[in-house]
Design a protein around this motif. Structure first.
Motif, short mmCIF file in Angstrom:
data_model
loop_
_atom_site.label_atom_id
_atom_site.label_comp_id
_atom_site.label_asym_id
_atom_site.label_seq_id
_atom_site.Cartn_x
_atom_site.Cartn_y
_atom_site.Cartn_z
N UNK A 1 2.11 17.08 -5.17
CA UNK A 1 0.92 17.89 -5.49
C UNK A 1 -0.20 17.00 -6.01
N UNK A 2 0.13 16.09 -6.91
CA UNK A 2 -0.88 15.20 -7.47
C UNK A 2 -1.46 14.29 -6.38
N UNK A 3 -0.61 13.83 -5.47
CA UNK A 3 -1.08 13.02 -4.35
C UNK A 3 -2.07 13.79 -3.49
N UNK A 4 -1.76 15.04 -3.18
CA UNK A 4 -2.66 15.86 -2.37
C UNK A 4 -4.00 16.01 -3.05
N UNK B 1 -1.75 -15.69 11.09
CA UNK B 1 -2.95 -15.80 11.92
C UNK B 1 -3.57 -17.17 11.67
N UNK B 2 -3.79 -17.49 10.40
CA UNK B 2 -4.25 -18.82 9.97
C UNK B 2 -3.29 -19.31 8.88
N UNK B 3 -2.13 -19.76 9.30
CA UNK B 3 -1.11 -20.19 8.35
C UNK B 3 -0.77 -19.06 7.40
N UNK B 4 -0.51 -19.40 6.14
CA UNK B 4 -0.24 -18.38 5.12
C UNK B 4 -1.52 -17.82 4.52
N UNK B 5 -2.66 -18.36 4.95
CA UNK B 5 -3.94 -17.94 4.37
C UNK B 5 -4.38 -16.57 4.86
N UNK B 6 -4.11 -16.27 6.11
CA UNK B 6 -4.54 -15.01 6.71
C UNK B 6 -3.38 -14.50 7.57
N UNK B 7 -2.77 -13.40 7.15
CA UNK B 7 -1.58 -12.90 7.83
C UNK B 7 -1.77 -11.46 8.30
N UNK B 8 -1.00 -11.12 9.32
CA UNK B 8 -1.03 -9.79 9.93
C UNK B 8 0.26 -9.07 9.60
N UNK B 9 0.15 -7.81 9.21
CA UNK B 9 1.29 -7.00 8.80
C UNK B 9 1.18 -5.63 9.48
N UNK B 10 2.18 -4.79 9.25
CA UNK B 10 2.12 -3.38 9.58
C UNK B 10 2.82 -2.66 8.44
N UNK B 11 2.03 -2.20 7.48
CA UNK B 11 2.55 -1.61 6.26
C UNK B 11 2.05 -0.17 6.14
N UNK B 12 2.94 0.72 5.75
CA UNK B 12 2.56 2.11 5.50
C UNK B 12 2.32 2.27 4.00
N UNK B 13 1.08 2.54 3.64
CA UNK B 13 0.70 2.70 2.24
C UNK B 13 0.56 4.18 1.95
N UNK B 14 1.48 4.72 1.16
CA UNK B 14 1.43 6.15 0.85
C UNK B 14 0.56 6.44 -0.37
N UNK C 1 -0.68 5.08 -6.98
CA UNK C 1 -0.46 6.51 -6.78
C UNK C 1 0.64 6.83 -5.80
N UNK C 2 1.28 5.82 -5.23
CA UNK C 2 2.33 6.10 -4.24
C UNK C 2 3.54 6.78 -4.87
#
Length: 161
Positions: free
Chosen positions: A65-68, A39-52, A59-60
């Motif tokens: 059970x512990x996650x729930x 978006x602004x060089x390497x300073x500000x970037x756009x991703x699509x990441x799934x964080x479990x 905690x991923x």
């Protein structure tokens, strides 16, 4: 006055949830999973990441059970308690009230993702060359951080008065 305050609280929470969910919907529809775009060089970037997990993926690797318990049940309990607190405590200053609403809105938005999708969609990353660097985050995370800042600001303004 009570009706206006209640409406104010509800609108701020809904606003935070809506902004986050709209942004994540757009990301899921328009950004390739696992990709990185400048978006602004390497300073500000756009991703699509799934964080479990939670913050920065913590905690991923927990058992299901512990996650729930830690990522779904505990946040529901905490968010409910905070919501009751802001409705009952009429002495909260504006900074604290808005701060709590932002935290609740951001918390609900990420919790919704965990329940519906099994993960949270994160998409922004800031790296100012080692001076300031974030993990990949989303608007719900921004809402929570803004909320925390407002709580701190509200606490300082109380102490001055």
């Amino acid at each position: 006055m009570k009706k206006n305050r209640t409406l104010f609280i509800i609108l701020i929470i809904i606003f935070n949830i809506a902004l986050d969910q709209i942004s994540k919907f757009w990301i899921r529809a328009n950004v390739t999973p696992g990709s990185q775009s400048e978006i602004l060089g390497d300073y500000f970037t756009l991703h699509n990441v799934e964080n479990s997990g939670a913050f920065l993926g913590l905690g991923s690797d927990f058992s299901p059970i512990l996650k729930i318990v830690l990522l779904n049940v505990l946040p529901i309990i905490v968010l409910t308690l905070v919501l009751f607190h802001i409705f009952r405590d009429k002495t909260l200053d504006k900074f604290s009230l808005i701060g709590f609403c932002c935290i609740i809105g951001g918390g609900i938005a990420n919790l919704y993702d965990r329940v519906v999708y099994g993960h949270v969609t994160d998409f922004w990353h800031i790296d100012l060359g080692g001076v300031f660097r974030t993990g990949i985050f989303n608007l719900a995370d921004v809402s929570v951080m803004v909320g925390m800042g407002l709580l701190i600001l509200g606490n300082f303004s109380k102490k001055k008065a």
